[in-house]
Scaffold this motif. Sequence first.
Motif, PDB file in Angstrom:
ATOM      1  N   LEU A  31     -27.120 -36.469 -11.283  1.00  0.00           N
ATOM      2  CA  LEU A  31     -26.159 -36.703 -10.206  1.00  0.00           C
ATOM      3  C   LEU A  31     -26.703 -36.202  -8.880  1.00  0.00           C
ATOM      4  O   LEU A  31     -26.569 -36.872  -7.844  1.00  0.00           O
ATOM      5  CB  LEU A  31     -24.843 -35.991 -10.537  1.00  0.00           C
ATOM      6  N   SER A  32     -27.353 -35.060  -8.904  1.00  0.00           N
ATOM      7  CA  SER A  32     -27.929 -34.504  -7.679  1.00  0.00           C
ATOM      8  C   SER A  32     -28.989 -35.432  -7.098  1.00  0.00           C
ATOM      9  O   SER A  32     -29.057 -35.642  -5.881  1.00  0.00           O
ATOM     10  CB  SER A  32     -28.519 -33.123  -7.969  1.00  0.00           C
ATOM     11  N   ALA A  33     -29.800 -36.020  -7.968  1.00  0.00           N
ATOM     12  CA  ALA A  33     -30.850 -36.927  -7.497  1.00  0.00           C
ATOM     13  C   ALA A  33     -30.248 -38.176  -6.859  1.00  0.00           C
ATOM     14  O   ALA A  33     -30.726 -38.656  -5.821  1.00  0.00           O
ATOM     15  CB  ALA A  33     -31.759 -37.301  -8.662  1.00  0.00           C
ATOM     16  N   ASP A  76     -30.749 -39.220  -2.905  1.00  0.00           N
ATOM     17  CA  ASP A  76     -31.301 -40.507  -2.484  1.00  0.00           C
ATOM     18  C   ASP A  76     -30.345 -41.227  -1.541  1.00  0.00           C
ATOM     19  O   ASP A  76     -30.770 -41.851  -0.554  1.00  0.00           O
ATOM     20  CB  ASP A  76     -31.574 -41.378  -3.720  1.00  0.00           C
ATOM     21  N   GLU A  77     -29.048 -41.128  -1.827  1.00  0.00           N
ATOM     22  CA  GLU A  77     -28.063 -41.768  -0.943  1.00  0.00           C
ATOM     23  C   GLU A  77     -28.084 -41.148   0.445  1.00  0.00           C
ATOM     24  O   GLU A  77     -28.021 -41.854   1.467  1.00  0.00           O
ATOM     25  CB  GLU A  77     -26.667 -41.649  -1.554  1.00  0.00           C
ATOM     26  N   ALA A  78     -28.162 -39.806   0.498  1.00  0.00           N
ATOM     27  CA  ALA A  78     -28.199 -39.125   1.795  1.00  0.00           C
ATOM     28  C   ALA A  78     -29.464 -39.492   2.561  1.00  0.00           C
ATOM     29  O   ALA A  78     -29.433 -39.671   3.791  1.00  0.00           O
ATOM     30  CB  ALA A  78     -28.117 -37.618   1.583  1.00  0.00           C
ATOM     31  N   ALA A  79     -30.603 -39.603   1.855  1.00  0.00           N
ATOM     32  CA  ALA A  79     -31.854 -39.957   2.515  1.00  0.00           C
ATOM     33  C   ALA A  79     -31.812 -41.391   3.032  1.00  0.00           C
ATOM     34  O   ALA A  79     -32.357 -41.694   4.111  1.00  0.00           O
ATOM     35  CB  ALA A  79     -33.020 -39.777   1.549  1.00  0.00           C
ATOM     36  N   ALA A  87     -23.937 -36.901   1.832  1.00  0.00           N
ATOM     37  CA  ALA A  87     -23.449 -37.624   0.658  1.00  0.00           C
ATOM     38  C   ALA A  87     -23.041 -36.614  -0.403  1.00  0.00           C
ATOM     39  O   ALA A  87     -23.610 -35.518  -0.496  1.00  0.00           O
ATOM     40  CB  ALA A  87     -24.526 -38.561   0.114  1.00  0.00           C
ATOM     41  N   ARG A  88     -22.056 -37.006  -1.192  1.00  0.00           N
ATOM     42  CA  ARG A  88     -21.586 -36.129  -2.246  1.00  0.00           C
ATOM     43  C   ARG A  88     -21.135 -36.940  -3.456  1.00  0.00           C
ATOM     44  O   ARG A  88     -20.745 -38.102  -3.338  1.00  0.00           O
ATOM     45  CB  ARG A  88     -20.441 -35.242  -1.771  1.00  0.00           C
ATOM     46  N   GLY A  89     -21.197 -36.289  -4.606  1.00  0.00           N
ATOM     47  CA  GLY A  89     -20.744 -36.896  -5.842  1.00  0.00           C
ATOM     48  C   GLY A  89     -20.113 -35.840  -6.725  1.00  0.00           C
ATOM     49  O   GLY A  89     -20.357 -34.630  -6.549  1.00  0.00           O
ATOM     50  N   PHE A  90     -19.308 -36.276  -7.693  1.00  0.00           N
ATOM     51  CA  PHE A  90     -18.564 -35.345  -8.525  1.00  0.00           C
ATOM     52  C   PHE A  90     -18.754 -35.687  -9.993  1.00  0.00           C
ATOM     53  O   PHE A  90     -18.950 -36.848 -10.361  1.00  0.00           O
ATOM     54  CB  PHE A  90     -17.080 -35.376  -8.171  1.00  0.00           C
ATOM     55  N   ALA A  91     -18.697 -34.650 -10.806  1.00  0.00           N
ATOM     56  CA  ALA A  91     -18.824 -34.832 -12.251  1.00  0.00           C
ATOM     57  C   ALA A  91     -17.938 -33.811 -12.952  1.00  0.00           C
ATOM     58  O   ALA A  91     -17.621 -32.749 -12.403  1.00  0.00           O
ATOM     59  CB  ALA A  91     -20.273 -34.672 -12.691  1.00  0.00           C
TER      60      ALA A  91
END
Length: 461
Positions: A280-282, A286-289, A295-299
């Motif tokens: 998820l971090s990767a 990549d989205e932020a780059a 960018a953020r994501g949740f799990a």
Amino acid sequence: MQTECSAGAYEFPASCGRRVVARFDGGRMSSDGGVILVKQADDILGLSRRFAACFRDKRHPGFVEYRVEDLVRQRIMGLALGYEDLNDHDALRHDPVMGLVSGRLSGSRANCAALAGKSTLNRLERSGQQADRYCRIIADHEALATLFVTLFMDQHERAPARIVLDVDATDDRIHGHQEGRAFHGYYGHNCYLPLYIFCGDHLLSATLRTADRDPGKEALADIRRIVEQIRSRWPRVRILVRGDSGFARDSLMTWCEDNHVDFLFGLAGNTRLYDRIASLSAEVRDEAATTGRAARGFASFDWITKDSWTRRRRVVAKAEWRHGNRYHRFIVTTLPQGMSDPRHLYEQIYCARGDMENRIKECQMDLFSDRTSSHTIRANQLRLWFSAAAYVLLTALQRLALGQTSLETATCGTIRARLLKIATRVTLSVRRIVLSMPDMFPCQHEFALAHARLRRLRQAI
């Protein structure tokens, strides 16, 4: 040649072609006329009366000039009005408005003022566990601790379906070589570590603790006491305990699980947790780059530590990248998967606990809860409770009388400055006490509305 001022007069630069001279000779005047509204809120709640009932008075009745209730009300009202130091009461004991709200315009003896001075109030605060020669008023700390929860429940007409208890600790600098003095590595100085528990803006607990004890483990006793007291009256209420990572302790979480209390605590990150959300971090990195924006994501996943937890628990992770830097956060909770998605759980429910820090700031900055300068912890705990009582009183005034006004969401300090600090001339006659306030007072509308609402509430009692 400049004219010398007479004794007690203060010369200022001339204005409008006239001399400007100031004197303290206004007679029966007060700078705190708005406290009469606080007195009405106190009568509705019965705060001073119920607070005073938590003391045992061992003084000889024949020598008592000031009742415990008089002393308690004087101290709480003084804090609400911004007088943190007991030395202030050597002047306030002659204030006609302070005497009015205490029901004492003069002393019963020729050599006594209407209200108590600093020495009498100091003996009240320094009471020990048993009466001695100098302190014969004993505070029942157990009764005082439960009083704040009782006041909270009394302000609800019916039991709520769900409540959230926010718990947090803060630093309180030590003033000298006091009992319980300890250094705290995070704050970097000697301090106490008082533990606060709020439900919204209702203060339920303020417990003074030393800085050498873990607040996460110490919080269990206070939370157990509060939950048991609430459920004795509201047996069906659902309770969520919320706090930062300092409270994610297995003993506290296990007790909550065994007693059907939900919790939502921050969880300190570590290598194993970072590895668990590596994919998820990767993706987020990549989205932020690609977008050039944060960018953020949740799990959400089940998790157990290697040796500190006794059972598996649900963990929610937030993976965030900003400006090429990683900002990952974790929380642990009993709330099930189907109740709320991870983003909502983190952003809307967990992050809302930050508002509690504003309540603690009000207690410390506006109501002087950090003025714990007595030598003993017991005396400082009582000072903390007096400050807490002043907070409860002002927020009750706001809740009962200031809704839909400019002070509806104001801090205690703003309410004091705008509504309570009113220059007032007091006129006594055989039948009336007249308080004359400035006709240019900016908050006359708020004062009139508060008076009308409080009067209706008093008549309904």
